[in-house]
Scaffold this motif. Structure first.
Motif, PDB file in Angstrom:
ATOM      1  N   LEU A 232       0.812  -1.223   0.000  1.00 30.14           N
ATOM      2  CA  LEU A 232       0.000   0.000   0.000  1.00 30.14           C
ATOM      3  C   LEU A 232       0.843   1.271   0.000  1.00 30.14           C
ATOM      4  N   GLY A 233       2.163   1.095   0.080  1.00 31.59           N
ATOM      5  CA  GLY A 233       3.023   2.282   0.104  1.00 31.59           C
ATOM      6  C   GLY A 233       2.967   3.017   1.416  1.00 31.59           C
ATOM      7  N   MET A 234       2.524   2.341   2.478  1.00 24.81           N
ATOM      8  CA  MET A 234       2.440   2.955   3.803  1.00 24.81           C
ATOM      9  C   MET A 234       2.254   1.874   4.850  1.00 24.81           C
ATOM     10  N   THR A 235       2.455   2.249   6.115  1.00 21.98           N
ATOM     11  CA  THR A 235       2.104   1.362   7.224  1.00 21.98           C
ATOM     12  C   THR A 235       1.574   2.192   8.382  1.00 21.98           C
ATOM     13  N   VAL A 236       0.655   1.603   9.104  1.00 19.99           N
ATOM     14  CA  VAL A 236       0.120   2.217  10.311  1.00 19.99           C
ATOM     15  C   VAL A 236       1.058   1.886  11.469  1.00 19.99           C
ATOM     16  N   VAL A 237       1.217   2.829  12.390  1.00 21.25           N
ATOM     17  CA  VAL A 237       2.017   2.601  13.597  1.00 21.25           C
ATOM     18  C   VAL A 237       1.070   2.647  14.791  1.00 21.25           C
ATOM     19  N   LEU A 238       1.115   1.594  15.622  1.00 15.83           N
ATOM     20  CA  LEU A 238       0.162   1.451  16.715  1.00 15.83           C
ATOM     21  C   LEU A 238       0.782   1.728  18.081  1.00 15.83           C
ATOM     22  N   GLU A 239      -0.041   2.339  18.953  1.00 16.49           N
ATOM     23  CA  GLU A 239       0.328   2.443  20.361  1.00 16.49           C
ATOM     24  C   GLU A 239       0.173   1.053  20.991  1.00 16.49           C
ATOM     25  N   ALA A 240       0.633   0.896  22.204  1.00 13.54           N
ATOM     26  CA  ALA A 240       0.544  -0.392  22.888  1.00 13.54           C
ATOM     27  C   ALA A 240      -0.901  -0.831  23.082  1.00 13.54           C
ATOM     28  N   ASP A 241      -1.822   0.148  23.216  1.00 13.65           N
ATOM     29  CA  ASP A 241      -3.230  -0.192  23.430  1.00 13.65           C
ATOM     30  C   ASP A 241      -4.006  -0.344  22.125  1.00 13.65           C
ATOM     31  N   GLY A 242      -3.294  -0.305  20.989  1.00  7.24           N
ATOM     32  CA  GLY A 242      -3.934  -0.491  19.692  1.00  7.24           C
ATOM     33  C   GLY A 242      -4.435   0.776  19.035  1.00  7.24           C
ATOM     34  N   ARG A 243      -4.294   1.917  19.707  1.00 15.67           N
ATOM     35  CA  ARG A 243      -4.715   3.179  19.099  1.00 15.67           C
ATOM     36  C   ARG A 243      -3.678   3.650  18.085  1.00 15.67           C
ATOM     37  N   LEU A 244      -4.101   4.599  17.264  1.00 10.49           N
ATOM     38  CA  LEU A 244      -3.214   5.102  16.219  1.00 10.49           C
ATOM     39  C   LEU A 244      -2.131   5.995  16.797  1.00 10.49           C
ATOM     40  N   ALA A 245      -0.877   5.643  16.542  1.00 14.33           N
ATOM     41  CA  ALA A 245       0.253   6.468  16.971  1.00 14.33           C
ATOM     42  C   ALA A 245       0.741   7.347  15.822  1.00 14.33           C
ATOM     43  N   GLY A 246       0.745   6.765  14.605  1.00 12.65           N
ATOM     44  CA  GLY A 246       1.230   7.533  13.460  1.00 12.65           C
ATOM     45  C   GLY A 246       1.152   6.718  12.188  1.00 12.65           C
ATOM     46  N   VAL A 247       1.729   7.253  11.151  1.00  8.41           N
ATOM     47  CA  VAL A 247       1.727   6.592   9.854  1.00  8.41           C
ATOM     48  C   VAL A 247       3.070   6.846   9.189  1.00  8.41           C
ATOM     49  N   PHE A 248       3.539   5.881   8.435  1.00 15.81           N
ATOM     50  CA  PHE A 248       4.790   6.034   7.692  1.00 15.81           C
ATOM     51  C   PHE A 248       4.504   5.660   6.247  1.00 15.81           C
ATOM     52  N   THR A 249       4.842   6.581   5.320  1.00 13.10           N
ATOM     53  CA  THR A 249       4.520   6.390   3.913  1.00 13.10           C
ATOM     54  C   THR A 249       5.766   6.424   3.042  1.00 13.10           C
ATOM     55  N   ASP A 250       5.586   6.127   1.765  1.00 11.41           N
ATOM     56  CA  ASP A 250       6.695   6.236   0.809  1.00 11.41           C
ATOM     57  C   ASP A 250       7.294   7.635   0.834  1.00 11.41           C
ATOM     58  N   GLY A 251       6.435   8.645   0.999  1.00 12.94           N
ATOM     59  CA  GLY A 251       6.926  10.022   1.071  1.00 12.94           C
ATOM     60  C   GLY A 251       7.804  10.247   2.282  1.00 12.94           C
ATOM     61  N   ASP A 252       7.397   9.654   3.408  1.00 18.50           N
ATOM     62  CA  ASP A 252       8.229   9.763   4.616  1.00 18.50           C
ATOM     63  C   ASP A 252       9.577   9.081   4.412  1.00 18.50           C
ATOM     64  N   LEU A 253       9.564   7.974   3.659  1.00 17.83           N
ATOM     65  CA  LEU A 253      10.815   7.267   3.390  1.00 17.83           C
ATOM     66  C   LEU A 253      11.755   8.153   2.570  1.00 17.83           C
TER      67      LEU A 253
END
Length: 324
Positions: A232-253
């Motif tokens: 998908l050209g990205m990945t979701v980053v999760l907190e320990a409790d499963g909530r959204l912490a952030g996102v990393f994309t091809d652009g971030d790379l």
């Protein structure tokens, strides 16, 4: 004068005359217009639009516009009505009759039958003193000072005025009914328009095992492997409790490489975009597209009411779905 100049001047004259015809309609949006709207809003059946010749073509379009904006309508050719199609009209219907002269024989022939059935009649004419206008419960005045045709014969300005008046009628009814974009979509289920108005994010997002996700503290190199696996050209980053912490994309790379960061040893926490823009599964896909366009991003994380990622989508998904 060259031929090119003559052609341009002729076209400009036509546009000017038709603009004048439309502007003249402002003062005629009056009590008769309101009465016509009231009759149509109270109609328990359908709006039956009739008209001969060019008025018939305009009437056909008006019927189609009414039908697609919340007012059930169909067109009946007046000559055919005299030979059996009158049976398509019921006492619960309202007839909208178009005639520039207001004395079209095929329509005048129908008036006694319309009266006998007690059907409400709205006319749209270029002559408010005509037999058709006088027989109607409301007359929409579509007269013009001059046709755009230099011979003042071919219906041009008059048909444009009738078309605009029909649109004004349809939109006034649409707003009075509280007709929504979703209502509009249900009468346009095919094609790009229907897809834009009906398709929801949940219909196009990647969910479950297809959702790329890593936990906080994951090495960037492992996050890149997850991105590669899910495609998908990205990945979701999760907190320990499963909530959204952030996102990393091809652009971030790309930005990470520009900064000279060691991608083998860096943590995803140090290079991700914190939280980022999100969408909801029940949101229209067209709304998600607007978020992407407004923020100049190519992907969105889909979260639930507790801010837990449940899916993701990108521009390619919306393009394949026909939303763009």
């Amino acid at each position: 004068m060259t031929q090119s100049t003559a052609l341009i001047q002729s076209a400009q004259r036509t546009v000017r005359l038709e603009l004048e015809a439309i502007e003249a309609l402002f003062e005629r949006i009056n009590a008769d217009f309101v009465r016509a709207c009231e009759l149509l809003l109270a109609c328990r059946g359908r709006v039956v639009v009739v008209g001969m010749g060019k008025s018939g073509h305009i009437g056909n379009k008006i019927a189609a516009t009414l039908a697609s904006t919340g007012t059930p309508a169909f067109f009946v050719h007046p000559a055919e009505a005299s030979h059996g199609d009158m049976g398509m009209i019921t006492r619960d219907d309202v007839v909208l009759a178009l005639s520039n002269s207001g004395s079209t024989a095929e329509i005048i022939t129908l008036l006694p039958l319309i009266k006998r059935l007690g059907i409400q009649l709205i006319s749209m004419t270029g002559n408010p003193d005509s037999p058709l206008a006088q027989a109607a419960q409301a007359n929409l005045d579509a007269r013009v000072a001059h046709e755009a045709c230099p011979l003042n014969l071919a219906p041009t300005s008059s048909t444009t005025a009738s078309l605009v008046l029909g649109d004004a009628l349809a939109i006034a009814l649409l707003e009075a009914r509280g007709f929504t974009a979703e209502d509009f979509a249900f009468s346009h289920p095919g094609g790009a328009l229907g897809r834009r108005l009906l398709l929801k994010v949940e219909n196009v997002m990647h969910a479950g095992d297809a959702l790329p996700q890593v936990a906080r503290g994951t090495l960037l190199r492992d996050a890149l492997l997850e991105m590669t696996r899910k495609g998908l050209g990205m990945t979701v980053v999760l907190e320990a409790d499963g909530r959204l912490a952030g996102v990393f994309t091809d652009g971030d790379l790309r930005r990470t490489l520009d900064r000279g960061i060691d991608v083998r040893n860096a943590s995803i926490d140090s290079v991700m975009t914190s939280h980022g823009k999100t969408a909801r599964a029940e949101m229209l896909a067209a709304e998600a597209l607007k978020i992407m366009e407004d923020n100049k991003i190519n992907s969105l994380v889909v979260v639930d009411a507790d801010d837990r990622p449940v899916g993701a989508l990108n521009m390619h998904d919306l393009l394949r779905a026909g939303v763009m």
